[in-house]
Design an enzyme around this catalytic site. Structure first.
Site, PDB file in Angstrom:
ATOM      1  N   LYS A 155       0.846  -1.190   0.000  1.00 20.18           N
ATOM      2  CA  LYS A 155       0.000   0.000   0.000  1.00 20.18           C
ATOM      3  C   LYS A 155       0.879   1.237   0.000  1.00 20.18           C
ATOM      4  O   LYS A 155       1.940   1.258   0.630  1.00 20.18           O
ATOM      5  CB  LYS A 155      -0.908   0.024   1.240  1.00 20.18           C
ATOM      6  CG  LYS A 155      -1.711   1.314   1.381  1.00 20.18           C
ATOM      7  CD  LYS A 155      -2.357   1.431   2.741  1.00 20.18           C
ATOM      8  CE  LYS A 155      -2.994   2.805   2.898  1.00 20.18           C
ATOM      9  NZ  LYS A 155      -3.594   2.994   4.225  1.00 20.18           N
ATOM     10  N   GLU A 200      -8.254  12.182  12.841  1.00 19.96           N
ATOM     11  CA  GLU A 200      -7.482  11.003  13.225  1.00 19.96           C
ATOM     12  C   GLU A 200      -6.588  11.276  14.416  1.00 19.96           C
ATOM     13  O   GLU A 200      -5.663  12.091  14.344  1.00 19.96           O
ATOM     14  CB  GLU A 200      -6.649  10.500  12.047  1.00 19.96           C
ATOM     15  CG  GLU A 200      -5.969   9.175  12.321  1.00 19.96           C
ATOM     16  CD  GLU A 200      -5.770   8.351  11.067  1.00 19.96           C
ATOM     17  OE1 GLU A 200      -5.264   7.223  11.178  1.00 19.96           O
ATOM     18  OE2 GLU A 200      -6.121   8.820   9.974  1.00 19.96           O
TER      19      GLU A 200
END
Length: 397
Positions: A155, A200
């Site tokens: 990723k 976040e």
């Protein structure tokens, strides 16, 4: 400075000559109202500090002390500097809550090679709220006190930037207010000219309890509640997004493991609904075992798969090759730490960096995770959605 038998200041040995002695006091105050409204009328974004969510948090102004570092050692250097400041300070705290006493706001570059480096700022004045408790910390720097005291890429997260040019200086107070109004589930932050609203929480440390929220896997909201519920269900079933999320959760759990015991990792994520997007989210928790500070934990977590990729070194190399830009402090840790080492550090997302020479210019950032099943058009749309918070705040009337 006066003291009582119940609230003696902590006095420690003087530091090396290049680190001034910090003299500060925290006192309880009546509820001052909206924290962001307390910020003084200034167009200098470098003088504003903020970490606010749902009306609670911290705001500060002025710069009593600052620290900057760069390179791979920026986290350890920043932590060593702060520990030296705290250890040699003259500190009186009448409130004794996380976020009282001396506090350093910080933000860190994503890449070790970035000239943006790391910034820690200790405001001259800080006001905080935690539930029904409110306080003010006044900090001064007193050099005279020193004399008295003597493989394969699974990723990669790719980002884009967007330049904003306004006709006049962009008031950071105005921007912070609009972000807080529209995105009340985020942490609205300002540190040394970096301003934004992050959903976040990289890590929180409070009295030995470590928590972290992982967000990875995103879909844009339509504004139609029924349709958005269907989209949320599809997000929760998406193999591409679940794979991306799993990488991110695994990276955080592995990074926290050397510092914590009894790490709780839920089996499956939940869907976090924000004003403009929905994310797959997982909350992790553990018990601190090695005495690490919140900044040390943030350093061990950076960069997570959520903002870099896996394997980390391969993903980071791909980012350098493909992005062709300096992220600055975008996607790096941003937050605060108190004298005990407790604090909250988020990831600098949904944010913009002021041009240091021209407060009418901002550089906005957004990114998206790319895995084997990614569709380029969908990823472009995802990054567009992540620009929305800052673009909306800047264009609000």
């Amino acid at each position: 400075m006066t003291s009582s038998p119940h609230s003696e200041p902590t006095r420690r040995e003087s530091p090396a000559a290049h680190i001034p002695t910090l003299v500060g006091r925290t006192v309880a105050i009546d509820d001052p109202g909206d924290l962001l409204s307390l910020l003084p009328e200034t167009i200098d974004p470098q003088q504003v500090s903020s970490w606010v969510r749902h009306g609670d948090g911290l705001v500060g102004w002025g710069r009593a002390l600052t620290f900057q570092a760069s390179g791979t050692a920026r986290f350890t250097q920043a932590q060593a500097w702060w520990r030296s400041v705290v250890d040699h300070g003259v500190i009186r705290d009448d409130v004794h809550l996380p976020g009282t006493g001396p506090v350093a706001f910080g933000s860190f570059s994503f890449s070790a090679d970035s000239p943006a480096g790391a910034s820690l700022v200790v405001p001259e004045v800080l006001v905080g709220r935690r539930g029904s408790r409110c306080w003010m910390t006044s900090t001064v720097v007193a050099r005279a006190v020193e004399r008295i005291n003597a493989g394969q890429l699974d990723k990669v997260v790719l980002a884009r930037d967007l330049a904003v040019n306004a006709g006049s200086a962009i008031d950071p107070r105005w921007l912070l207010h609009r972000l807080a109004e529209r995105y009340d589930t985020t942490w609205v932050f300002a540190v040394d000219g970096l301003v934004g609203a992050t959903p976040e929480l990289l890590v929180r440390l409070e009295k030995g309890l470590v928590t972290s929220r992982v967000l990875a896997g995103t879909i844009r909201r339509t504004g139609d509640d029924e349709h958005d519920l269907a989209l949320a269900a599809s997000l929760a079933r998406s193999s591409k997004d679940l794979e991306e999320h799993e990488y991110a959760v695994r990276s955080v759990a592995e990074a926290l493991a050397p510092h914590c015991s009894s790490i709780n990792v839920p089996e499956s994520p939940f869907v976090l609904h924000l004003s403009n997007v929905m994310h797959l989210a997982t909350d992790l928790a553990g018990v601190l075992t090695d005495g690490a500070t919140s900044l040390a934990l943030a350093a061990s977590l950076h960069p997570s798969a959520a903002v870099c990729g896996t394997p980390t070194l391969v993903a980071d190399a791909a980012i350098r090759e493909l992005e062709q830009m300096d992220r600055g402090r975008y996607a790096g840790p941003v937050g605060w730490m108190d004298a005990a080492g407790d604090g909250e550090w988020g990831i600098a997302l949904r944010c913009g960096a002021y041009d240091r020479a021209d407060p009418s210019q901002l550089r906005l950032f957004a990114g998206c995770g790319v895995v084997a099943g990614s569709d380029p058009d969908s990823e472009l749309a995802e990054s567009d959605a992540k620009f929305v918070p800052m673009r909306d705040a800047l264009t609000a009337s």
